[in-house]
Design an enzyme around this catalytic site. Structure first.
Site, PDB file in Angstrom:
ATOM      1  N   HIS A   1       4.358  -1.272  -2.048  1.00  0.00           N
ATOM      2  CA  HIS A   1       3.233  -0.344  -1.918  1.00  0.00           C
ATOM      3  C   HIS A   1       3.717   1.077  -2.190  1.00  0.00           C
ATOM      4  O   HIS A   1       4.835   1.436  -1.837  1.00  0.00           O
ATOM      5  CB  HIS A   1       2.667  -0.423  -0.494  1.00  0.00           C
ATOM      6  CG  HIS A   1       1.491   0.477  -0.285  1.00  0.00           C
ATOM      7  ND1 HIS A   1       0.221   0.132  -0.705  1.00  0.00           N
ATOM      8  CD2 HIS A   1       1.387   1.708   0.265  1.00  0.00           C
ATOM      9  CE1 HIS A   1      -0.608   1.124  -0.409  1.00  0.00           C
ATOM     10  NE2 HIS A   1       0.073   2.090   0.175  1.00  0.00           N
TER      11      HIS A   1
ATOM     12  N   ASP B   1     -10.292  -0.026   8.681  1.00  0.00           N
ATOM     13  CA  ASP B   1      -9.662   1.015   7.856  1.00  0.00           C
ATOM     14  C   ASP B   1     -10.615   1.501   6.778  1.00  0.00           C
ATOM     15  O   ASP B   1     -10.643   2.691   6.456  1.00  0.00           O
ATOM     16  CB  ASP B   1      -8.364   0.522   7.217  1.00  0.00           C
ATOM     17  CG  ASP B   1      -7.746   1.615   6.354  1.00  0.00           C
ATOM     18  OD1 ASP B   1      -7.317   2.633   6.920  1.00  0.00           O
ATOM     19  OD2 ASP B   1      -7.755   1.481   5.113  1.00  0.00           O
TER      20      ASP B   1
ATOM     21  N   ARG C   1     -12.410   9.744   7.359  1.00  0.00           N
ATOM     22  CA  ARG C   1     -11.334  10.755   7.308  1.00  0.00           C
ATOM     23  C   ARG C   1     -11.418  11.565   6.019  1.00  0.00           C
ATOM     24  O   ARG C   1     -11.176  12.767   6.012  1.00  0.00           O
ATOM     25  CB  ARG C   1      -9.971  10.064   7.419  1.00  0.00           C
ATOM     26  CG  ARG C   1      -9.689   9.528   8.817  1.00  0.00           C
ATOM     27  CD  ARG C   1      -8.514   8.553   8.792  1.00  0.00           C
ATOM     28  NE  ARG C   1      -7.324   9.129   8.217  1.00  0.00           N
ATOM     29  CZ  ARG C   1      -6.424   8.448   7.507  1.00  0.00           C
ATOM     30  NH1 ARG C   1      -6.567   7.157   7.279  1.00  0.00           N
ATOM     31  NH2 ARG C   1      -5.367   9.053   7.027  1.00  0.00           N
TER      32      ARG C   1
ATOM     33  N   SER D   1      -3.022   3.270   8.695  1.00  0.00           N
ATOM     34  CA  SER D   1      -3.918   2.828   7.634  1.00  0.00           C
ATOM     35  C   SER D   1      -3.168   1.959   6.618  1.00  0.00           C
ATOM     36  O   SER D   1      -3.600   0.854   6.271  1.00  0.00           O
ATOM     37  CB  SER D   1      -4.519   4.074   6.956  1.00  0.00           C
ATOM     38  OG  SER D   1      -5.118   3.753   5.741  1.00  0.00           O
TER      39      SER D   1
ATOM     40  N   LYS E   1      -3.033  -2.652   6.529  1.00  0.00           N
ATOM     41  CA  LYS E   1      -3.431  -3.421   5.342  1.00  0.00           C
ATOM     42  C   LYS E   1      -2.270  -4.290   4.848  1.00  0.00           C
ATOM     43  O   LYS E   1      -2.461  -5.432   4.455  1.00  0.00           O
ATOM     44  CB  LYS E   1      -3.910  -2.474   4.243  1.00  0.00           C
ATOM     45  CG  LYS E   1      -5.264  -1.862   4.570  1.00  0.00           C
ATOM     46  CD  LYS E   1      -5.719  -0.852   3.544  1.00  0.00           C
ATOM     47  CE  LYS E   1      -5.006   0.453   3.667  1.00  0.00           C
ATOM     48  NZ  LYS E   1      -5.595   1.589   3.003  1.00  0.00           N
TER      49      LYS E   1
HETATM   50  N1  URA Z   1      -3.375   5.514   1.692  1.00  0.00           N
HETATM   51  C1  URA Z   1      -3.988   4.721   2.622  1.00  0.00           C
HETATM   52  O1  URA Z   1      -4.194   3.534   2.405  1.00  0.00           O
HETATM   53  N2  URA Z   1      -4.352   5.293   3.784  1.00  0.00           N
HETATM   54  C2  URA Z   1      -4.146   6.594   4.070  1.00  0.00           C
HETATM   55  O2  URA Z   1      -4.494   7.039   5.148  1.00  0.00           O
HETATM   56  C3  URA Z   1      -3.514   7.396   3.100  1.00  0.00           C
HETATM   57  C4  URA Z   1      -3.127   6.813   1.905  1.00  0.00           C
END
Ligand code: URA
Length: 432
Positions: free
Chosen positions: A84, A163, A170, A185, A189
């Site tokens: 990621h 999320d 946000r 966040s 995931k």
């Molecule tokens: N990427 C995400 O998935 N979440 C965040 O809060 C910031 C970047």
């Protein structure tokens, strides 16, 4: 029933929220029983007061519990790996790392997102391939990771729904850039998507969320802890985002660069990042090898053509046409020339990202339509020598007017120096 106003007050005044109450707040929000305005106020209190380690663990756990989770390890009986990035300009790393790792016999399963603003999204890049399906069911995803060894798909709607809601909130309440909220966040995931081992590419610099190495280190360490808490192996690469990554910025252009890299003809920094990430993932796998052996196998997979063959197999498995010639091309290609001889001192990553966005390669709002063919190719990178009127970059545009505007923007993103500037390595630091 959770008393949201009381939790907001407590966080506003610098208090701690016990795990049970934090979990209830998030789960009730995801069920629609706590309104957006109360979660927005809570996020703002967190933005100013922060979350400690225990609160961040509780937030992450609650977000995971808000939806389905996938257990790739049980489904495959193998160690499955994932990678990621926190997001950058020209970041197509997963598209090259996945085929290399899978060609070495290690299953790679990734759920990915779309781009917003100056950073591109992996799904948008993949959708420039004619026929490619990013939406697979969870069952199809698992089957493809098992049968092909590689799948990259859009995140299923049932995975961490909290999320999805919270990130949207946000984004419009200026509460994205808090290290605990970002870490929870991203890691909720990654953990819910089920891989056993994850390499996190934490971008640092002008084009990244994290502008300083210190902030990037704090985010990386927190994400690593969250992963370890959930029983995952996590390594973080802190990498340079003070200039675009590789040569290409724009969807189909980045797929072309991915293919060139898998042929062994990649830009040196990008190739280095791809091999580093692949080496870490192979060392985490069930092959029982260390990082040095992992790197050797990754290099061999590129040299012997097996990584490119895996790319073609993967794209076909998701319904896409893997031929480079099938990718869309822009109607107008315009060269940007160096105004003087010298060296490239810097290239503003955000400026190049925004030039590509205005050409149509990205979206300003979720509803914007993407033109997959357009973007920018930076032939000259920081430290390269240039002659006067030599080609610095190419703009790929849908018409002459947008090409002319982008050419000016790209030229303005370059600064020149009399001597080659000191260039940091692409991987600035490794944690884990
Ligand atoms: N990427 C995400 O998935 N979440 C965040 O809060 C910031 C970047």
């Amino acid at each position: 029933m959770v008393h949201a106003a009381e939790l907001i007050r407590r966080k506003r005044d610098g208090g701690k929220i016990p795990a049970g109450e934090l979990s209830e707040l998030i789960l009730e929000y995801a069920r629609g029983n706590v309104p957006d305005y109360q979660l927005a106020a809570f996020c703002m209190a967190v933005y100013f007061r922060g979350l400690d380690g225990a609160e961040t663990f509780a937030l992450t756990d609650a977000m995971i519990q808000s939806g389905e989770t996938i257990d790739l390890h049980s489904a495959l009986g193998r160690t499955v790996v994932d990678k990621h990035s926190t997001g950058g300009v020209g970041d197509k790393t997963s598209l090259a790392v996945g085929p290399i790792v899978a060609a070495c016999g290690v299953p790679f399963g990734k759920m990915s997102g779309r781009g917003l603003g100056h950073t591109g999204g992996t799904l948008d890049k993949l959708e420039s391939i004619p026929g490619f399906r990013v939406e697979l069911s969870t069952g199809e995803f698992i089957e493809q990771v098992r049968d092909v060894g590689l799948a990259i798909i859009g995140q299923s709607a049932n995975l961490v729904p909290a999320d999805k809601l919270l990130y949207g909130l946000r984004d419009v309440t200026a509460t994205v850039d808090n290290v605990s909220l970002i870490a929870a966040s991203i890691m909720s995931k990654k953990i819910a998507a089920g891989a056993d081992a994850i390499v996190l590419d934490v971008k640092v610099g002008d084009g990244a969320f994290m502008k300083t190495i210190e902030d990037a280190r704090e985010l990386a360490e927190l994400m690593r802890e969250l992963g370890r808490h959930a029983g995952r192996k996590v390594a973080c690469l802190l990498t340079d985002m003070d200039q675009p990554l590789g040569y290409a910025v724009g969807n189909a252009l980045e797929i072309r660069e991915t293919i060139a890299t898998l042929r062994g003809q990649g830009e040196p920094d990008f190739t280095e990042l791809v091999l580093s990430a692949a080496a870490h993932l192979l060392a985490f796998s069930d092959l029982g090898i260390d990082q040095a052996a992992g790197r050797e196998r990754a290099v061999t997979a590129v040299q012997d053509g097996s990584a490119l063959a895996m790319y073609e197999r993967w794209i076909a498995a998701q319904g896409g046409d893997a031929a480079e010639g099938a990718l869309p091309s822009a109607a107008v290609v315009r060269e940007v020339q160096a105004p003087q001889a010298g060296y490239v001192g810097a290239i503003g990553a955000v400026d190049i990202g925004l030039a590509a966005l205005r050409l149509g390669a990205g979206r300003r709002t979720k509803a914007d339509h993407i033109d997959h063919s357009v973007g920018v190719v930076c032939h000259k990178k920081r430290g390269d020598a240039v002659d006067a009127r030599e080609a610095l970059a190419q703009v790929h545009a849908r018409d002459d007017e947008s090409a002319a505007r982008a050419a000016e923007e790209v030229l303005a993103a370059y600064t020149f120096a009399d001597a080659a500037p000191a260039s940091p390595p692409i991987v600035l630091e490794t944690i884990g």
